[in-house]
Design an enzyme around this catalytic site. Structure first.
Site, PDB file in Angstrom:
ATOM      1  N   GLU A 268       1.405  -8.898   5.400  1.00  0.00           N
ATOM      2  CA  GLU A 268       2.332  -7.944   4.775  1.00  0.00           C
ATOM      3  C   GLU A 268       3.210  -7.297   5.834  1.00  0.00           C
ATOM      4  O   GLU A 268       2.676  -6.825   6.839  1.00  0.00           O
ATOM      5  CB  GLU A 268       1.550  -6.881   4.008  1.00  0.00           C
ATOM      6  CG  GLU A 268       0.841  -7.484   2.805  1.00  0.00           C
ATOM      7  CD  GLU A 268       0.126  -6.464   1.922  1.00  0.00           C
ATOM      8  OE1 GLU A 268       0.238  -5.254   2.193  1.00  0.00           O
ATOM      9  OE2 GLU A 268      -0.534  -6.882   0.972  1.00  0.00           O
ATOM     10  N   HIS A 287       3.272  -4.405  -2.468  1.00  0.00           N
ATOM     11  CA  HIS A 287       2.062  -3.559  -2.372  1.00  0.00           C
ATOM     12  C   HIS A 287       2.361  -2.147  -2.903  1.00  0.00           C
ATOM     13  O   HIS A 287       2.252  -1.165  -2.171  1.00  0.00           O
ATOM     14  CB  HIS A 287       1.546  -3.511  -0.921  1.00  0.00           C
ATOM     15  CG  HIS A 287       0.094  -3.147  -0.829  1.00  0.00           C
ATOM     16  ND1 HIS A 287      -0.737  -3.589   0.164  1.00  0.00           N
ATOM     17  CD2 HIS A 287      -0.692  -2.357  -1.631  1.00  0.00           C
ATOM     18  CE1 HIS A 287      -1.950  -3.096  -0.013  1.00  0.00           C
ATOM     19  NE2 HIS A 287      -1.950  -2.339  -1.106  1.00  0.00           N
TER      20      HIS A 287
HETATM   21  C1  DGY Z   1      -5.273   1.354  -1.592  1.00  0.00           C
HETATM   22  O1  DGY Z   1      -5.343   2.556  -1.808  1.00  0.00           O
HETATM   23  O2  DGY Z   1      -6.180   0.721  -1.052  1.00  0.00           O
HETATM   24  C2  DGY Z   1      -4.023   0.658  -2.049  1.00  0.00           C
HETATM   25  O3  DGY Z   1      -3.970  -0.642  -1.630  1.00  0.00           O
HETATM   26  C3  DGY Z   1      -2.789   1.431  -1.670  1.00  0.00           C
HETATM   27  O4  DGY Z   1      -2.775   2.578  -2.416  1.00  0.00           O
END
Ligand code: DGY
Length: 326
Positions: A268, A287
């Site tokens: 990412e 994401h």
């Molecule tokens: C998390 O909180 O793990 C998510 O991927 C992002 O909010």
């Protein structure tokens, strides 16, 4: 000289969280869009008692060793695969996360992804903007029905169960898999437990809500896509490396499965030259599972509360390694 504890916050989280921290600590907030390099974090935390990290920061033993006074790492996420928790525990550093507050928001996003790929929403939008819409057509952009289909949920924690509740509203058959059965949740949602392979065979939509760890790395790969079959879809809003992305590309290109929708990717941001970006039967968003204004504010409050508790010697409201305190 200030006697207030020092903390480093590795990005501009919502102001409500910064305001909470400012009341008790001297804070250094990284102001830029891109995350600070690890070496920069190491410099900035040298005399800090607290670090508020993001999932883009790799927090390992070496980084923590750069901050001899470090008491707490508060992650602005529910996931904490970016943190070496064992290394933190070994150093007596508490690790906090933000569970619960993002459950509904993340399930909403996963549900939108499911609907988008099943009903070809993104392709339809591109088609209209490309001025290709000439008339109503019997065979235009045919998708798959969601209602009364079977959804297979991998990982039946808070978000997985929230997906099941959404699926019930669409009269779906709900099957799930996890390390162990959750009979209470089965009663509440009507979900049936299955082993992974059976779930893959049975499901029209497979949606992933598991943690990333050694057991779930590349949990879904070429073999699993074969089991899913040509009418099925994959949705991933957990962590990218749970899916073998090379195998996913092959499965989508060869129509081993019909489509996929991803909030997360192995790397990412997804590399510009990723072949997935050439395919129409995949929807990819950056994401944004927890990205609602309300939820990001709640996460900021929770991450701030964990940070403050850690530097003031109180138990963290949400701690993943309470044993580090002993
Ligand atoms: C998390 O909180 O793990 C998510 O991927 C992002 O909010």
């Amino acid at each position: 000289m200030s006697s207030r504890p020092k903390v480093f916050i590795s990005r501009m989280i919502p102001q409500v969280g910064l305001d909470m921290v400012a009341e008790v600590a001297e804070m250094d907030v990284w102001p830029e869009q891109m995350p600070p390099a690890k070496s920069v974090i190491m410099e900035r935390i040298a005399d800090c008692e607290g670090l508020l990290s993001l999932l883009t920061d790799e927090v390992d033993g070496a980084l923590m060793d750069a901050a001899p006074k470090l008491k707490v790492v508060s992650n602005y996420a529910v996931g904490f695969n970016n943190i070496d928790v064992d290394a933190a525990t070994a150093r007596g550093v508490l690790v906090g996360n933000t569970p619960g507050v993002l459950t509904g928001t993340t399930a909403d996003l996963a549900w939108s992804l499911l609907m988008s790929i099943a009903r070809r929403i993104v392709e339809g939008d591109k088609y209209v903007r490309a001025r290709q819409w000439k008339t109503w057509e019997p065979q235009l952009l045919l998708g798959s029905d969601v209602y009364e289909a079977t959804i297979g949920i991998i990982g039946f924690g808070r978000i997985g169960q929230a997906m099941a509740r959404r699926a019930a509203g669409f009269d779906m058959r709900i099957v799930y898999t996890d390390i162990e059965r959750n009979v209470e949740a089965e009663k509440e949602t009507g979900a049936e437990f299955m082993q992974l392979d059976d779930l893959l065979r049975a499901s029209d939509f497979v949606t992933i809500h598991t943690l990333l760890n050694d057991d779930t790395f590349h949990l879904i790969g070429a073999r699993e896509f074969e089991l899913m079959g040509p009418d099925s879809y994959l949705i991933n809003s957990s962590r990218g490396p749970v899916v073998d992305e090379t195998a996913l590309y092959e499965a989508l290109k060869n129509e081993t499965i019909r489509g996929a929708a991803l909030d997360v990717t192995e790397e990412e941001p997804i590399p510009d030259d990723s072949p997935l970006l050439e395919l129409d039967n995949v929807v990819i968003v950056p994401h944004i599972g927890s990205a609602s204004r309300q939820t990001r504010n709640k996460m900021a409050r929770m991450a701030a509360a964990n940070l403050i508790a850690g530097i003031t010697g109180e138990p963290l409201p949400n701690c993943v390694n309470p044993e580090a305190a002993s």
